[in-house]
Design an enzyme around this catalytic site. Sequence first.
Site, PDB file in Angstrom:
ATOM      1  N   ALA A  39       0.807  -1.222   0.000  1.00 50.84           N
ATOM      2  CA  ALA A  39       0.000   0.000   0.000  1.00 50.84           C
ATOM      3  C   ALA A  39       0.844   1.277   0.000  1.00 50.84           C
ATOM      4  CB  ALA A  39      -0.940   0.002   1.199  1.00 50.84           C
ATOM      5  N   THR A  69       0.203   5.348  -1.619  1.00 49.19           N
ATOM      6  CA  THR A  69      -0.302   6.443  -0.782  1.00 49.19           C
ATOM      7  C   THR A  69       0.031   7.793  -1.411  1.00 49.19           C
ATOM      8  OG1 THR A  69       1.666   6.187   0.577  1.00 49.19           O
ATOM      9  CG2 THR A  69      -0.361   5.276   1.464  1.00 49.19           C
ATOM     10  N   PHE A 102      -6.559   0.965   2.954  1.00 52.84           N
ATOM     11  CA  PHE A 102      -7.894   0.924   3.537  1.00 52.84           C
ATOM     12  C   PHE A 102      -7.950   0.087   4.814  1.00 52.84           C
ATOM     13  CE2 PHE A 102      -8.600  -3.067   1.452  1.00 52.84           C
ATOM     14  CZ  PHE A 102      -9.705  -3.653   2.033  1.00 52.84           C
ATOM     15  N   ARG A 103      -6.821  -0.542   5.160  1.00 52.21           N
ATOM     16  CA  ARG A 103      -6.793  -1.225   6.454  1.00 52.21           C
ATOM     17  C   ARG A 103      -6.357  -0.278   7.572  1.00 52.21           C
ATOM     18  NH1 ARG A 103      -4.480  -4.909   3.154  1.00 52.21           N
ATOM     19  NH2 ARG A 103      -2.496  -4.034   3.741  1.00 52.21           N
ATOM     20  N   ASP A 127      -4.649  -1.546  -7.666  1.00 55.48           N
ATOM     21  CA  ASP A 127      -5.016  -0.267  -8.291  1.00 55.48           C
ATOM     22  C   ASP A 127      -4.527  -0.060  -9.732  1.00 55.48           C
ATOM     23  OD1 ASP A 127      -2.255   0.308  -7.965  1.00 55.48           O
ATOM     24  OD2 ASP A 127      -2.621   1.171  -5.986  1.00 55.48           O
ATOM     25  N   HIS A 142      -3.154  -9.973  -5.075  1.00 51.74           N
ATOM     26  CA  HIS A 142      -4.494  -9.739  -4.517  1.00 51.74           C
ATOM     27  C   HIS A 142      -5.504  -9.409  -5.615  1.00 51.74           C
ATOM     28  CE1 HIS A 142      -2.888  -8.771  -0.201  1.00 51.74           C
ATOM     29  NE2 HIS A 142      -2.762 -10.035  -0.536  1.00 51.74           N
ATOM     30  N   CYS A 173     -18.747 -12.460 -13.579  1.00 47.10           N
ATOM     31  CA  CYS A 173     -20.105 -12.899 -13.250  1.00 47.10           C
ATOM     32  C   CYS A 173     -20.007 -14.343 -12.771  1.00 47.10           C
ATOM     33  CB  CYS A 173     -21.018 -12.824 -14.468  1.00 47.10           C
ATOM     34  SG  CYS A 173     -22.617 -13.625 -14.149  1.00 47.10           S
ATOM     35  N   CYS A 207     -24.675  -8.504 -14.292  1.00 46.56           N
ATOM     36  CA  CYS A 207     -24.317  -9.086 -15.581  1.00 46.56           C
ATOM     37  C   CYS A 207     -25.437  -8.782 -16.576  1.00 46.56           C
ATOM     38  CB  CYS A 207     -24.131 -10.595 -15.429  1.00 46.56           C
ATOM     39  SG  CYS A 207     -23.808 -11.439 -16.999  1.00 46.56           S
TER      40      CYS A 207
HETATM   41 ZN    ZN Z   1     -23.774 -13.594 -16.111  1.00 46.09          ZN
END
Ligand code: ZN
Length: 245
Positions: free
Chosen positions: A22, A26, A33-34, A102, A117, A125, A149
């Site tokens: 992270a 910054t 966000f933690r 990001d 991550h 979907c 979807c």
């Molecule tokens: Zn779908």
Amino acid sequence: MTASDLAALIRSRQPCVALTGAGVSTESGIPDFRSPTGVWAQYDPMEYATIQAFDGDPEKVWSFYALRFHALAEAVPNDAHRALAELENRGLVRAVVTQNIDLLHERAGTHELVEVHGSIRTCICRGCGATYELEHVRRLLDGGSAPRCEACGTILKPNVVMFGELLPFEAIDRAYALAREASLLLVVGSTLEVTPVSLLPWETVRAGGSVAIVNLGPTAFDDQAVMKVEGRAGEVLSAVAELLA
Ligand SMILES: [Zn+2]
């Protein structure tokens, strides 16, 4: 330790693999966000960022992710992202392994990128398997509710790893292989507290490599690292890139 010490270390210990967290983002205005402060403080990760929360109430989880998607999609790479891309171009960084979702490494021009991550690049979907690109998802989000979807109506899931979800096997496998091959693992902007990424430095050391750290504040691996540069990722890495130009 200074940027010139780090530049010399990178030159002498090849291949070098970067591991970023992270802290590299910054400076692009993306708060971790933690962290207990900042814009995400009001969102309890257990309520908004777990796969259980998503399965139970995807609309609620999307009320959080919609904000993150827009904020992340508007962010631009900073000096840290640019320096790592530059070092890769010069053959001094083999790959970047990142915990960040990001897309900023990619936007800065990094080619060998392992996103352990996941990322906001796509949503999936889980009803029919269709994949949706970021810009498409952002258009679907314009209506104000969770994106569905267009083929089957199922609420889409971001291809980011939520708490309680397994990491993408291929990415983590590649990250471990890179950590083992690295003569130098350059950790930037991560406190190395989240497994299994926190285990990668051990993987490097066990295979005979060394670990260097650039971070503002202590990390879990400071005592084992051959070098620690205390500072902002953008400042330190742009100085390093300049010294190695
Ligand atoms: Zn779908």
